[in-house]
Design a protein around this motif. Sequence first.
Motif, PDB file in Angstrom:
ATOM      1  N   UNK A  22       6.521   4.774  -7.175  1.00 42.76           N
ATOM      2  CA  UNK A  22       5.764   5.375  -8.278  1.00 42.76           C
ATOM      3  C   UNK A  22       4.646   4.438  -8.733  1.00 42.76           C
ATOM      4  N   UNK A  23       4.988   3.161  -8.870  1.00 39.93           N
ATOM      5  CA  UNK A  23       4.000   2.183  -9.327  1.00 39.93           C
ATOM      6  C   UNK A  23       2.834   2.084  -8.345  1.00 39.93           C
ATOM      7  N   UNK A  24       3.151   2.092  -7.057  1.00 43.45           N
ATOM      8  CA  UNK A  24       2.091   2.044  -6.042  1.00 43.45           C
ATOM      9  C   UNK A  24       1.227   3.295  -6.114  1.00 43.45           C
ATOM     10  N   UNK A  25       1.867   4.446  -6.232  1.00 43.16           N
ATOM     11  CA  UNK A  25       1.125   5.708  -6.326  1.00 43.16           C
ATOM     12  C   UNK A  25       0.195   5.717  -7.531  1.00 43.16           C
ATOM     13  N   UNK A  38       4.028  10.896   4.316  1.00 43.61           N
ATOM     14  CA  UNK A  38       4.223  10.944   2.866  1.00 43.61           C
ATOM     15  C   UNK A  38       5.522  11.672   2.501  1.00 43.61           C
ATOM     16  N   UNK A  39       6.201  11.168   1.484  1.00 47.53           N
ATOM     17  CA  UNK A  39       7.418  11.799   0.966  1.00 47.53           C
ATOM     18  C   UNK A  39       7.216  12.166  -0.492  1.00 47.53           C
ATOM     19  N   UNK A  40       8.033  13.079  -0.981  1.00 46.35           N
ATOM     20  CA  UNK A  40       8.148  13.294  -2.423  1.00 46.35           C
ATOM     21  C   UNK A  40       9.140  12.272  -2.974  1.00 46.35           C
ATOM     22  N   UNK A  41       9.162  12.136  -4.282  1.00 44.98           N
ATOM     23  CA  UNK A  41      10.133  11.231  -4.913  1.00 44.98           C
ATOM     24  C   UNK A  41      11.555  11.651  -4.541  1.00 44.98           C
ATOM     25  N   UNK A  42      11.794  12.964  -4.527  1.00 39.33           N
ATOM     26  CA  UNK A  42      13.133  13.473  -4.236  1.00 39.33           C
ATOM     27  C   UNK A  42      13.530  13.164  -2.791  1.00 39.33           C
ATOM     28  N   UNK A  74      -0.527  -1.771  -7.982  1.00 34.88           N
ATOM     29  CA  UNK A  74      -0.660  -2.883  -7.040  1.00 34.88           C
ATOM     30  C   UNK A  74      -1.996  -2.855  -6.290  1.00 34.88           C
ATOM     31  N   UNK A  75      -2.949  -2.065  -6.764  1.00 38.40           N
ATOM     32  CA  UNK A  75      -4.176  -1.839  -5.995  1.00 38.40           C
ATOM     33  C   UNK A  75      -5.312  -2.798  -6.327  1.00 38.40           C
ATOM     34  N   UNK A 109       7.620   5.931   6.192  1.00 39.13           N
ATOM     35  CA  UNK A 109       7.677   6.998   5.194  1.00 39.13           C
ATOM     36  C   UNK A 109       7.765   6.391   3.799  1.00 39.13           C
ATOM     37  N   UNK A 110       7.028   6.957   2.861  1.00 38.88           N
ATOM     38  CA  UNK A 110       7.049   6.452   1.491  1.00 38.88           C
ATOM     39  C   UNK A 110       6.520   7.518   0.547  1.00 38.88           C
ATOM     40  N   UNK A 111       6.905   7.394  -0.722  1.00 36.62           N
ATOM     41  CA  UNK A 111       6.472   8.347  -1.744  1.00 36.62           C
ATOM     42  C   UNK A 111       5.364   7.725  -2.590  1.00 36.62           C
ATOM     43  N   UNK A 112       4.313   7.257  -1.925  1.00 35.56           N
ATOM     44  CA  UNK A 112       3.250   6.531  -2.611  1.00 35.56           C
ATOM     45  C   UNK A 112       1.931   7.298  -2.617  1.00 35.56           C
ATOM     46  N   UNK A 113       1.899   8.474  -2.029  1.00 35.99           N
ATOM     47  CA  UNK A 113       0.655   9.224  -1.957  1.00 35.99           C
ATOM     48  C   UNK A 113      -0.415   8.430  -1.237  1.00 35.99           C
ATOM     49  N   UNK A 114      -1.592   8.346  -1.867  1.00 36.15           N
ATOM     50  CA  UNK A 114      -2.670   7.557  -1.288  1.00 36.15           C
ATOM     51  C   UNK A 114      -2.849   6.233  -2.030  1.00 36.15           C
TER      52      UNK A 114
END
Length: 287
Positions: free
Chosen positions: A251-254, A223-227, A258-259, A160-165
């Motif tokens: 947030x940085x990954x989202x 996927x998670x939200x930041x909260x 780092x892409x 689980x992570x808040x990174x979207x795609x």
Amino acid sequence: MTILVTAASGHLGRHALDALVSAGVEPADIVAGARTPSKLADASARGIRVVELDYDRPETLTPALDGVDRVLFISSSDVRDRVTGHRNVVEAVRAAGVDKLVYTSAPKATTVDYGIGADHRATEEAIAAAGIPAVIVRNDWYHENYLGDVAGARESGVIAAAVGDGRVASASRADYAEGAVAVLLADGRIGDVLEFAGDVAWDYTQLAAAASEVVGREVVYVPQTREEKAAQLSSFGLDAGIVAFVVGIDDAIANGVLADTDGTLSRILGRPTTPLVEGLRAGLVAA
């Protein structure tokens, strides 16, 4: 030529010592600095000179740099106050008059405003202001950063992570260490800033697939939200500062920090970077 590796008892530092020896540097020409020298008893047994070197204690820095020509300056893992210790190292290196310094920084440290990049931006600026002949290598993420997630997924089946795609162009610690050592030993490149990354930028669905292959069960990315991410981390007992730091990484990954990958690291290595599955599998065996 005498070469100092700072933070040599850490994971990246140990790989750097190995890379130096593999590159043909005599152990007697290597100085390994660590806050706790006893942690490097194995390096000492190989003929490497081990010295006390603590970024937060300037009195240890000048003796460690005595007679040193080149320095691999590995950034501190202290996320609460990295800059003070880094500035101590920069001042000591400036005073020592070394021929070349290679500093391990973070991706896009001076061009993108994000949490982990700020300390590295300040350090890069300090190195430049001191007039030190330097090369900056900005390391993208390590495969090994995900060992905890993969080990947990063995039981839960979830990452689980808040990174979207968002995507990450990770490589192994050994890849980054070998690349930094190659730059350190080569002549030239003074003033260069090199963005080091793995050859493949993967998303978290692909990370889950890699984890599935490594642990031998289905793993899915949730996927998670930041909260939601912050609440999960807080439930583990982490304080607010660490929670904010980790959420900031997501947030940085989202946001794509780092892409990017342009093959710089693999060109310097003269080989492809370590694939994600291979790096995770090796890391879990070593853990």
